[in-house]
Design an enzyme around this catalytic site. Structure first.
Site, mmCIF file in Angstrom:
data_model
loop_
_atom_site.group_PDB
_atom_site.id
_atom_site.type_symbol
_atom_site.label_atom_id
_atom_site.label_comp_id
_atom_site.label_asym_id
_atom_site.label_seq_id
_atom_site.Cartn_x
_atom_site.Cartn_y
_atom_site.Cartn_z
ATOM 1 N N ARG A 40 -10.854 23.073 14.635
ATOM 2 C CA ARG A 40 -9.925 23.534 14.962
ATOM 3 C C ARG A 40 -9.588 22.422 16.584
ATOM 4 O O ARG A 40 -11.123 22.088 17.568
ATOM 5 C CB ARG A 40 -10.587 25.191 15.284
ATOM 6 C CG ARG A 40 -10.233 25.742 14.306
ATOM 7 C CD ARG A 40 -9.068 26.121 13.862
ATOM 8 N NE ARG A 40 -8.036 26.426 12.866
ATOM 9 C CZ ARG A 40 -8.710 26.851 11.354
ATOM 10 N NH1 ARG A 40 -7.666 25.293 11.128
ATOM 11 N NH2 ARG A 40 -8.327 27.584 10.894
ATOM 12 N N GLU A 87 -1.315 23.938 19.177
ATOM 13 C CA GLU A 87 -0.355 23.394 18.221
ATOM 14 C C GLU A 87 1.019 23.608 18.621
ATOM 15 O O GLU A 87 1.057 25.639 18.538
ATOM 16 C CB GLU A 87 -0.855 23.920 17.538
ATOM 17 C CG GLU A 87 -2.086 22.766 17.226
ATOM 18 C CD GLU A 87 -2.744 23.066 15.425
ATOM 19 O OE1 GLU A 87 -2.844 23.628 14.402
ATOM 20 O OE2 GLU A 87 -4.068 22.412 15.373
ATOM 21 N N HIS A 139 -2.130 18.732 11.939
ATOM 22 C CA HIS A 139 -2.887 19.849 11.421
ATOM 23 C C HIS A 139 -2.300 19.961 9.554
ATOM 24 O O HIS A 139 -1.761 20.614 9.534
ATOM 25 C CB HIS A 139 -2.486 21.547 12.000
ATOM 26 C CG HIS A 139 -3.368 22.068 11.284
ATOM 27 N ND1 HIS A 139 -3.841 23.278 12.050
ATOM 28 C CD2 HIS A 139 -4.102 22.316 10.327
ATOM 29 C CE1 HIS A 139 -4.820 23.457 11.585
ATOM 30 N NE2 HIS A 139 -5.072 22.996 10.393
HETATM 31 O O1 LIG Z 1 -6.813 25.148 8.442
HETATM 32 C C1 LIG Z 1 -6.597 24.961 7.379
HETATM 33 C C2 LIG Z 1 -7.337 25.566 7.144
HETATM 34 O O2 LIG Z 1 -8.213 27.002 8.206
HETATM 35 O O3 LIG Z 1 -7.568 26.322 6.108
#
Ligand SMILES: O=CC(=O)O
Length: 313
Positions: free
Chosen positions: A232, A261, A279
């Site tokens: 993250r 983001e 992402h």
């Molecule tokens: O970022 C993606 C997830 O947490 O699945």
């Protein structure tokens, strides 16, 4: 289950939307002109929430929905859900572990290769016609480099296994040493960063792991070190990352996630030792479908009084 109201927090893949629509009365929060009013208007009937890694149920939302029974997240990361509040109120939480592990681990290796071998830059070199004027510069070898992993959970372990195939010595940091692994353990991220060449963030985001990669850690990784983040954004102190890269105190970075983001620091756009992805760790047709099936399956199980498929709370 037509009569069960499910609050969907954001657009997700159309397959998931269709499968939810077939089973539930889906209330689409993002289509409402005024979100808090929409929640108020439906607060007496909403019994479930479907969210994702970027859109969860915070304390305010949970308090506003007295009939809420379950939050089903289309993600493995659940940092946007107030888990404590859910525990306190007996609200179940499900997520999508395992089905996405390979995908995220594959992408971590892809980012390492892209940064070290300058894959994106060399692609641009060909497209821009520069190759006709001379060969591309030499890059850096991956095989044999020491890989340090922050968080040796499912995804961290899958990255370790892949990196082992590249003859990379593996070391890791986690809250506690894992008894069942041969990888070298460091009791602090700073020690890990001082002893590896590629540092991969693969832990979940909690109050303890926020900014786990700070200025000191980046300095320890050093001007030849590469930082990879498939966790993250807030795991890394982003302004410090920008200055470490701009000042050459850090060798390179491969990032799939960011602090705010979809905002990405523009200072990074001109740096060729940085690879920036939007992402997409789990973003393949196969994996997103498997995740969607879990979101739906968990809701169906809950409302049929069956055991949840992938419960977290
Ligand atoms: O970022 C993606 C997830 O947490 O699945």
């Amino acid at each position: 289950m037509e009569s069960i109201d499910v609050l969907m927090l954001c657009p997700m893949i159309s397959y998931l939307e269709q499968e939810l629509d077939r089973r539930f009365n889906v209330l689409k929060l993002w289509t409402a002109p005024e979100k808090s009013q929409f929640i108020k208007d439906h607060s007496a009937t909403i019994r479930a929430i479907a969210g994702d890694g970027g859109h969860g149920a915070d304390a305010e939302m949970i308090e506003a929905l007295p009939r809420l029974e379950i939050v089903s997240s289309f993600s493995v990361g659940v940092d946007k859900i107030d888990l404590e509040k859910c525990r306190e109120k007996g609200i179940r939480v499900t997520y999508t572990p395992d089905v996405l592990t390979d995908e995220v681990a594959d992408l971590a290796i892809g980012l390492i290769m892209a940064v070290l071998r300058r894959l994106c830059e060399s692609d641009r070199y060909v497209r821009s016609g520069k190759w006709k004027k001379g060969d591309f510069k030499l890059t850096t070898k991956f095989t044999g480099k020491t890989v340090g992993i922050i968080g040796l959970g499912r995804i961290g372990m899958a990255i370790a296994k892949r990196a082992e195939a590249f003859n990379c010595p593996i070391c890791y940091y986690s809250r506690t040493e894992k008894p069942d692994t041969k990888y070298k353990y460091y009791p602090s991220v700073l020690e890990l960063a001082s002893n590896c060449e590629i540092l991969v963030v693969a832990c979940s985001l909690t109050a303890e792991t926020r900014h786990i990669v700070n200025r000191e850690v980046m300095n320890a990784l050093g001007p030849k070190g590469v930082l990879i983040n498939i966790g993250r954004g807030p795991h890394i102190d982003e302004p410090e990352l920008v200055s470490a890269l701009v000042e050459g105190r850090l060798g390179g970075a491969g990032l799939d996630v960011y602090e705010h983001e979809p905002e990405v620091p523009e200072e990074l756009f001109g740096l060729e030792n940085v690879v920036l992805l939007p992402h997409v760790g789990t973003a393949t047709v196969e994996t997103r479908k498997a995740m969607a099936d879990l979101v739906v399956g968990n809701l169906e199980a809950h409302f049929s009084n069956k055991p949840l498929l992938t419960p977290l709370v």
